[in-house]
Design a protein around this motif. Sequence first.
Motif, mmCIF file in Angstrom:
data_model
loop_
_atom_site.group_PDB
_atom_site.id
_atom_site.type_symbol
_atom_site.label_atom_id
_atom_site.label_comp_id
_atom_site.label_asym_id
_atom_site.label_seq_id
_atom_site.Cartn_x
_atom_site.Cartn_y
_atom_site.Cartn_z
ATOM 1 N N ALA A 1 -7.205 -0.266 11.732
ATOM 2 C CA ALA A 1 -8.371 -0.053 12.598
ATOM 3 C C ALA A 1 -8.729 1.437 12.639
ATOM 4 O O ALA A 1 -9.898 1.801 12.791
ATOM 5 C CB ALA A 1 -8.077 -0.563 14.006
ATOM 6 N N LEU A 2 -7.717 2.293 12.501
ATOM 7 C CA LEU A 2 -7.936 3.735 12.467
ATOM 8 C C LEU A 2 -8.066 4.265 11.047
ATOM 9 O O LEU A 2 -8.807 5.212 10.789
ATOM 10 C CB LEU A 2 -6.780 4.460 13.178
ATOM 11 C CG LEU A 2 -6.637 4.226 14.677
ATOM 12 C CD1 LEU A 2 -5.383 4.916 15.208
ATOM 13 C CD2 LEU A 2 -7.865 4.752 15.419
ATOM 14 N N PHE A 3 -7.317 3.659 10.121
ATOM 15 C CA PHE A 3 -7.316 4.111 8.729
ATOM 16 C C PHE A 3 -7.655 2.917 7.832
ATOM 17 O O PHE A 3 -6.765 2.197 7.366
ATOM 18 C CB PHE A 3 -5.941 4.687 8.362
ATOM 19 C CG PHE A 3 -5.484 5.778 9.278
ATOM 20 C CD1 PHE A 3 -5.991 7.066 9.146
ATOM 21 C CD2 PHE A 3 -4.556 5.525 10.289
ATOM 22 C CE1 PHE A 3 -5.576 8.085 9.995
ATOM 23 C CE2 PHE A 3 -4.139 6.535 11.141
ATOM 24 C CZ PHE A 3 -4.649 7.826 11.001
ATOM 25 N N PRO A 4 -8.925 2.677 7.584
ATOM 26 C CA PRO A 4 -9.361 1.490 6.823
ATOM 27 C C PRO A 4 -8.715 1.359 5.450
ATOM 28 O O PRO A 4 -8.620 0.248 4.921
ATOM 29 C CB PRO A 4 -10.879 1.708 6.701
ATOM 30 C CG PRO A 4 -11.236 2.581 7.857
ATOM 31 C CD PRO A 4 -10.070 3.494 8.041
ATOM 32 N N GLY A 5 -8.284 2.463 4.861
ATOM 33 C CA GLY A 5 -7.658 2.411 3.542
ATOM 34 C C GLY A 5 -6.384 1.600 3.504
ATOM 35 O O GLY A 5 -5.921 1.199 2.424
ATOM 36 N N LEU A 6 -5.806 1.328 4.683
ATOM 37 C CA LEU A 6 -4.574 0.536 4.744
ATOM 38 C C LEU A 6 -4.862 -0.957 4.582
ATOM 39 O O LEU A 6 -3.943 -1.744 4.338
ATOM 40 C CB LEU A 6 -3.852 0.786 6.078
ATOM 41 C CG LEU A 6 -3.377 2.228 6.299
ATOM 42 C CD1 LEU A 6 -2.792 2.380 7.707
ATOM 43 C CD2 LEU A 6 -2.336 2.616 5.256
ATOM 44 N N GLY A 7 -6.120 -1.347 4.746
ATOM 45 C CA GLY A 7 -6.523 -2.737 4.536
ATOM 46 C C GLY A 7 -5.727 -3.715 5.370
ATOM 47 O O GLY A 7 -5.491 -3.501 6.567
ATOM 48 N N SER A 8 -5.288 -4.792 4.722
ATOM 49 C CA SER A 8 -4.471 -5.812 5.392
ATOM 50 C C SER A 8 -2.986 -5.566 5.205
ATOM 51 O O SER A 8 -2.168 -6.468 5.368
ATOM 52 C CB SER A 8 -4.841 -7.203 4.853
ATOM 53 O OG SER A 8 -6.189 -7.511 5.132
ATOM 54 N N GLY A 9 -2.661 -4.327 4.856
ATOM 55 C CA GLY A 9 -1.247 -3.972 4.671
ATOM 56 C C GLY A 9 -0.776 -4.138 3.250
ATOM 57 O O GLY A 9 0.414 -3.937 2.971
ATOM 58 N N ASP A 10 -1.687 -4.485 2.332
ATOM 59 C CA ASP A 10 -1.275 -4.753 0.954
ATOM 60 C C ASP A 10 -1.997 -3.867 -0.064
ATOM 61 O O ASP A 10 -1.980 -4.152 -1.261
ATOM 62 C CB ASP A 10 -1.517 -6.221 0.611
ATOM 63 C CG ASP A 10 -2.960 -6.662 0.868
ATOM 64 O OD1 ASP A 10 -3.752 -5.822 1.348
ATOM 65 O OD2 ASP A 10 -3.276 -7.834 0.607
ATOM 66 N N THR A 11 -2.624 -2.793 0.396
ATOM 67 C CA THR A 11 -3.254 -1.852 -0.526
ATOM 68 C C THR A 11 -2.203 -0.882 -1.066
ATOM 69 O O THR A 11 -1.084 -0.794 -0.544
ATOM 70 C CB THR A 11 -4.363 -1.053 0.180
ATOM 71 O OG1 THR A 11 -3.762 -0.249 1.215
ATOM 72 C CG2 THR A 11 -5.394 -1.970 0.796
ATOM 73 N N VAL A 12 -2.581 -0.141 -2.105
ATOM 74 C CA VAL A 12 -1.649 0.841 -2.688
ATOM 75 C C VAL A 12 -1.250 1.877 -1.639
ATOM 76 O O VAL A 12 -0.075 2.255 -1.525
ATOM 77 C CB VAL A 12 -2.296 1.529 -3.916
ATOM 78 C CG1 VAL A 12 -1.406 2.670 -4.416
ATOM 79 C CG2 VAL A 12 -2.536 0.519 -5.026
ATOM 80 N N LEU A 13 -2.227 2.332 -0.844
ATOM 81 C CA LEU A 13 -1.929 3.306 0.213
ATOM 82 C C LEU A 13 -0.970 2.714 1.241
ATOM 83 O O LEU A 13 -0.013 3.389 1.677
ATOM 84 C CB LEU A 13 -3.228 3.745 0.897
ATOM 85 C CG LEU A 13 -3.071 4.715 2.077
ATOM 86 C CD1 LEU A 13 -2.421 6.024 1.617
ATOM 87 C CD2 LEU A 13 -4.429 4.993 2.735
ATOM 88 N N ALA A 14 -1.207 1.463 1.645
ATOM 89 C CA ALA A 14 -0.342 0.811 2.635
ATOM 90 C C ALA A 14 1.077 0.660 2.107
ATOM 91 O O ALA A 14 2.054 0.907 2.827
ATOM 92 C CB ALA A 14 -0.919 -0.555 3.014
ATOM 93 N N VAL A 15 1.210 0.238 0.859
ATOM 94 C CA VAL A 15 2.543 0.071 0.257
ATOM 95 C C VAL A 15 3.251 1.419 0.155
ATOM 96 O O VAL A 15 4.453 1.526 0.407
ATOM 97 C CB VAL A 15 2.429 -0.599 -1.129
ATOM 98 C CG1 VAL A 15 3.765 -0.554 -1.868
ATOM 99 C CG2 VAL A 15 1.964 -2.049 -0.971
ATOM 100 N N ALA A 16 2.509 2.481 -0.192
ATOM 101 C CA ALA A 16 3.106 3.818 -0.286
ATOM 102 C C ALA A 16 3.590 4.291 1.084
ATOM 103 O O ALA A 16 4.722 4.798 1.224
ATOM 104 C CB ALA A 16 2.088 4.798 -0.859
ATOM 105 N N CYS A 17 2.757 4.125 2.103
ATOM 106 C CA CYS A 17 3.159 4.532 3.463
ATOM 107 C C CYS A 17 4.341 3.710 3.957
ATOM 108 O O CYS A 17 5.262 4.237 4.592
ATOM 109 C CB CYS A 17 1.978 4.383 4.417
ATOM 110 S SG CYS A 17 0.624 5.534 4.111
ATOM 111 N N SER A 18 4.314 2.404 3.686
ATOM 112 C CA SER A 18 5.422 1.530 4.086
ATOM 113 C C SER A 18 6.716 1.946 3.395
ATOM 114 O O SER A 18 7.795 1.952 4.014
ATOM 115 C CB SER A 18 5.104 0.073 3.742
ATOM 116 O OG SER A 18 3.974 -0.383 4.448
ATOM 117 N N SER A 19 6.622 2.305 2.123
ATOM 118 C CA SER A 19 7.808 2.711 1.365
ATOM 119 C C SER A 19 8.437 3.963 1.970
ATOM 120 O O SER A 19 9.667 4.060 2.082
ATOM 121 C CB SER A 19 7.435 2.969 -0.099
ATOM 122 O OG SER A 19 6.904 1.807 -0.693
#
Length: 479
Positions: A119-137
């Motif tokens: 909601a704050l960082f749209p690039g994170l999508g539904s948690g399955d974008t490259v950015l989301a996976v990188a941040c999660s890692s």
Amino acid sequence: MSAESSTDVDKVSLPTLTAMVIGSMIGSGVFLLPRRFGVETGVLGALIAWAIAGAGMLMLAFVFQRLATRKPDLDAGIYAYAKAGFGDYVGFNSAFGFWASACAGNTSYWVLIMATTSALFPGLGSGDTVLAVACSSIGVWLFCFLILRGVKEAAIINRIATIAKIVPILTFIVIAILAFKADVFTENFWGGDGHYSLASLFEQAKGTMLITVFVFLGIEGASVYSRFARRREDVGRATVLGFLSVLSVFMLVTLVSYGVLTQPELATVSQPSMASVLESIVGHWGSIFIRVGVILSVLGAYLAWSLMAAEVLYIPATAADMPKFLARTNSKGAPITALVMAAGLVQLLLVLLLFTSDALDFMLDLTAALSLIPYLLAAGYALKLTVTRETYSDRESLIPDMVVAALATIYTLFLVYAAGWDHLLLSCVLYAPAALLYVKARRERSLQVFQPAEAVLFGVIVLGAAAGIYGLVSGSIQI
């Protein structure tokens, strides 16, 4: 102070014991219920689903409670029941399955955190974008590092997480009840495609079974709290009261949502869907309120389950049921190899998310599916004890325990069926290579690797893994 009086001080009352049981069972899944049920069913199907899940899970809770009493020496975790009842290789698979389930659950936490923060960082999508996976890692290995540094006592974090999840949930229920629309609820009553039949209702209810398993994961932990009870009879009461309270919360969250949005609307809102439903009532602040609660709650749960995942490998390793290297600890007493291996599987699953169509739902279902075999084996062991009369005197009636164990076994078998062949075959893809750990552990003890029946079971698992891989490659199994 004497040892006896110290022990008395450590004991807790029935209300406190009940609260401990409730706290151990309410996790992140409750925030996802409105959409997951909206996708599958309407009000009547939801009532049927919760009736089945409630009765079945209560039987499982009683099974773990009875096993803790009947077999107090088997305190090495859920895998110990499978090993005692069905042999070393089955016990190993139970331990590995429970570990893999914990790791998949931890992966779902990162997906949920990223989806919530999008909601704050749209690039994170539904948690399955490259950015989301990188941040999660980054988060996975940061937590691993902190735990290795000795962050084992997380009482303050757990208290914050408990408040963070209870307050938003209760607030949501109260506001949704006040905003309840009878006509919307009535419109959602039958659900599905408008075909009002028992077969349609059964299929709707069956579609919700994996999420009901996910929200109740950790139910075996309720029996752990029995040692804190002041009176033995409080254990059963706390289990029932705590379970019924949690079931009521889950049902209320599900049902009040049907009185706010139509089923098609529930099926398409973003996760965490509790935030979306509250936002439709009170505006944007409702979404932020729930999302903050979700993040704090999930981070607390992630810490607890990271420790749990490591313990599931570490404890069998100390009993020589897993290879010795998994029993290594560092100077802080943390099981270093087990923690790194758990973080490694979470990392692999995060990468897998890049190739899934619905990352959160896939990981929730995989978590639930992997936990089914350990639960089934525990229920089967309880049933076996009543058949062989082990731990029962000649004067004891077997009927109450036999009924409980039989119902729990039937329920878990139904869950395996409801999960579907695709999840069972995907589980085999993980179980098959895990046999390498079993072979290493057996050779370290100079023992025969497989008994004849175990060799057959291993062959079946390998065939299942092959079928699972073929299904993924051919596209017949969708992830």
